[in-house]
Design a protein around this motif. Structure first.
Motif, short mmCIF file in Angstrom:
data_model
loop_
_atom_site.label_atom_id
_atom_site.label_comp_id
_atom_site.label_asym_id
_atom_site.label_seq_id
_atom_site.Cartn_x
_atom_site.Cartn_y
_atom_site.Cartn_z
N LYS A 93 46.50 6.31 -26.13
CA LYS A 93 45.19 6.18 -26.79
C LYS A 93 44.25 7.33 -26.44
N MET A 110 51.64 1.26 -33.28
CA MET A 110 50.99 -0.05 -33.11
C MET A 110 51.46 -0.70 -31.81
N LYS A 111 50.61 -1.60 -31.32
CA LYS A 111 50.93 -2.27 -30.05
C LYS A 111 52.27 -3.02 -30.15
N ASP A 112 52.46 -3.75 -31.21
CA ASP A 112 53.77 -4.33 -31.49
C ASP A 112 53.92 -4.44 -33.00
N SER A 139 51.14 -6.48 -34.82
CA SER A 139 49.69 -6.33 -34.59
C SER A 139 49.11 -5.13 -35.35
N ASN A 140 47.78 -5.16 -35.42
CA ASN A 140 47.06 -4.10 -36.10
C ASN A 140 46.40 -3.17 -35.09
N ILE A 141 46.74 -3.39 -33.84
CA ILE A 141 46.04 -2.62 -32.79
C ILE A 141 46.79 -1.33 -32.54
N LYS A 142 46.03 -0.22 -32.63
CA LYS A 142 46.64 1.10 -32.46
C LYS A 142 46.76 1.40 -30.97
N ASN A 143 47.97 1.76 -30.55
CA ASN A 143 48.20 1.99 -29.12
C ASN A 143 48.37 3.48 -28.82
N GLN A 203 49.61 7.48 -30.97
CA GLN A 203 50.10 8.00 -32.24
C GLN A 203 51.27 8.96 -32.06
#
Ligand code: ADP
Length: 584
Positions: free
Chosen positions: A263, A335-337, A340-344, A346
């Protein structure tokens, strides 16, 4: 650890010596005093008997002597006290300062008729005493209280001795304790030491380390668990290593450059592709911020824009250098998994698109070149047709114009033919049309065809051909095309009176064809480009040397189609040598 156990040993020993000492002291003192008390009681009964038997009716009694006599017999202090409380005589001190004894507990006991032993410190004598008095009896003409005393001062002495022995015993005990503890601690500590060493070795990556402890206690249990833990650790690490090796293998077999970022845009993974494409050392890049790691790269601005862009990003970059490169840069979110929609972080994908861009440029140039090459003879033909139509030409000039038109048409035909050959070879995707062919006859036929040209240019010609020439895996017509184009060039770019040597020999299982001339040669800087389509070395030197710039491109494509190779050696002004190797 060893010191702690030793201290524990010594402290325990001292404490037990103190407790034993205190108990022993209490026991010795109380049994000593009990025996004193018994002695006093026995003696006082004895004396009482003597006095009653022998002194009751005596008129004159010397109390001092009597006290001393009785004291000698009983080995006790004997005191006679009047019933008024004043002492009459004392066995150990006949000049004592006689005090009133009526307040003393032994006197009071005697008056009350109580035969109890009293322990106290005697001020007159300065010692501890046990006293026992009996109620008044008649001795001579007096009523007296008999008091018997026994010093128990020596109990202190005994205790002193006892303490001395105890200290010596404790000291010897401590020495023993140190020796024993040293030996036993060594035994206890040995397996623990082994455990410590093994855990250190495991932490350094030696997972095969095993501990062999047979103490039959918790330490053995601990070492068994420790060994199991080491085995598990080894298995887990091996699994992780395998997974990592797989990932490494996959990543390094990908030609694209891949950089994974967290991140904070720090690099978590980088593959060999990055090194190949950007020509940088990727060692130590993991952990660094992407911008710091690639700050020397020309396209760092675009990379920065890419990694900071909120959405997927794509751009194409030109990197100038000895070999100009074109790379594409794309970023994708990690993405985290999966759900999910959470960016971990790139993913940065760098792709070398040089060949694609070059092919595209070549295609554009090719169209432009073809149009140009077609337009030149066509314009000329149109011009001369106009001339024929408009101008009234005599027969002789008409013939001349028609000759020119024919020449230009021939050029056009040649160009179109060459374009057709080129596109035919390029469109062949498979080599299934190739077969084993012997090319000796074709060589002679081609050279016969070219003989007039060679002769008219006054060029010496030499052919060397191996007797039992290997066949090649190819196509007769296409082979002829190779030979025609190479020999025609050697004629075209030769000088009058020059020579051409054609040498055909066996090479591995196929053949080697060498076409050599001592003509005008090719400048070094043009050598890498002469096999490109429409490439002609400096057009000014090609005046009077008609050509399309397609001859060598055709040769190269045929050679590659046959699975062979072509090389050129040339020196400007000295001549050229083309070497073609064709496999069987
Ligand atoms: P062209 O139709 O112009 O001959 P080619 O593809 O056959 O086209 O050759 C490309 C260029 O390479 C030519 O323009 C020429 O300058 C150079 N070249 C080819 N063969 C020779 C040779 N034997 N000697 C000198 N120059 C040569």
């Amino acid at each position: 650890m060893r010191r702690r156990i030793l201290i524990n040993y010594v402290v325990t020993l001292i404490l037990s010596a103190l407790i034993t000492g205190a108990l022993a002291f209490y026991f010795i003192e109380s049994s000593y005093l009990d025996s004193k008390e018994e002695k006093l009681k026995t003696n006082i009964n004895l004396i009482e008997g003597i006095l009653q038997d022998n002194y009751k009716s005596k008129t004159k009694v010397n109390f001092f002597r009597l006290a001393q006599d009785l004291s000698l017999k009983t080995n006790s202090r004997v005191t006679f006290i009047g019933i008024d409380g004043w002492p009459i005589a004392d066995s150990i001190n006949n000049s004592i300062i006689f005090d009133d004894h009526s307040y003393t507990p032994e006197f009071r006991n005697a008056i009350k008729g109580d035969r109890a032993v009293v322990k106290k410190y005697s001020e007159e004598i300065g010692k501890k005493y046990s006293y026992l008095s009996i109620p008044p009896i008649k001795v001579g003409d007096r009523d007296v209280i008999l008091r018997l005393g026994d010093s128990y001062d020596e109990v202190d002495h005994i205790v002193e001795e006892f303490v001395r022995y105890l200290v010596v015993a404790t000291f010897i005990g401590i020495l023993f304790a140190i020796t024993i503890s040293y030996v036993s601690v060594k035994e206890i500590v040995k397996p623990i030491k082994e455990l410590t060493i093994a855990s250190r070795q495991i932490s350094e990556g030696e997972f095969d380390k095993k501990i062999n402890v047979h103490t039959n206690d918790e330490i053995e249990e601990l070492s068994v668990s420790f060994n199991q833990m080491a085995t598990r650790l080894k298995e887990t690490i091996n699994q992780l290593k395998d997974a990592n090796a797989d990932l490494d293998a996959i990543l390094s077999s990908i030609n694209d450059g891949i950089i994974a970022l967290d991140k904070e845009n720090n690099i978590t993974l980088v593959n060999e592709g990055v090194k190949k494409i950007l020509d940088i050392d990727i060692k130590g890049m993991v952990g660094q911020n992407i911008i710091d790691a690639l700050r020397d790269i020309e396209c760092i601005g675009q990379i920065e824009e890419g990694v900071n862009s909120p959405d997927d990003f794509y751009t194409e970059i030109k990197i100038e250098g000895a070999d100009t490169k074109y790379v594409s840069l794309a970023t994708y979110p990690i993405m985290k998994d999966a759900r999910s929609n959470i960016k971990n972080g790139q993913l940065l994908i760098i792709r070398d698109i040089t060949s694609i861009v070059k092919a595209e440029n070549m295609r554009k140039n090719f169209v432009a070149n073809v149009s140009h090459e077609l337009r030149t003879p066509l314009t000329s033909i149109i011009g001369f047709v106009e001339t024929l139509r408009i101008k009234k030409l005599d027969e002789k000039n008409k013939e001349k114009v028609l000759d020119i038109i024919e020449l230009e048409t021939e050029k056009l035909k040649k160009l179109i033919n060459e374009l057709l050959i080129l596109s035919k070879i390029e469109s062949i995707k498979e080599v299934r049309d190739l077969s084993k062919v012997h090319i000796v006859d074709d060589v002679y036929e081609v050279l016969k065809l070219l003989e007039p040209q060679i002769k008219s240019n006054n060029i010496d010609f030499e052919l060397n051909i191996e007797d039992k020439l290997n066949p090649i895996n190819g196509d007769k017509d296409l082979f002829r095309r190779i030979l025609i184009n190479l020999v025609e060039n050697s004629i075209k770019y030769n000088n009058t009176g020059g020579y051409i040597k054609v040498n055909i020999s066996n090479y591995q299982k196929g053949i080697k064809l060498v076409v050599e001339d001592n003509g005008i040669g090719i400048p070094e800087e043009d050598l890498p480009s002469i096999f490109e389509r429409f490439y002609r070395v400096d057009k000014s030197r090609s005046i009077n040397r008609e050509g399309t710039g397609l001859g060598l491109a055709i040769v190269k494509h045929i050679v590659l189609y046959f699975g062979g190779s072509i090389e050129v050696d040339s020196k400007l002004g000295q001549g050229s040598r083309f070497t073609v190797k064709l496999p069987n």
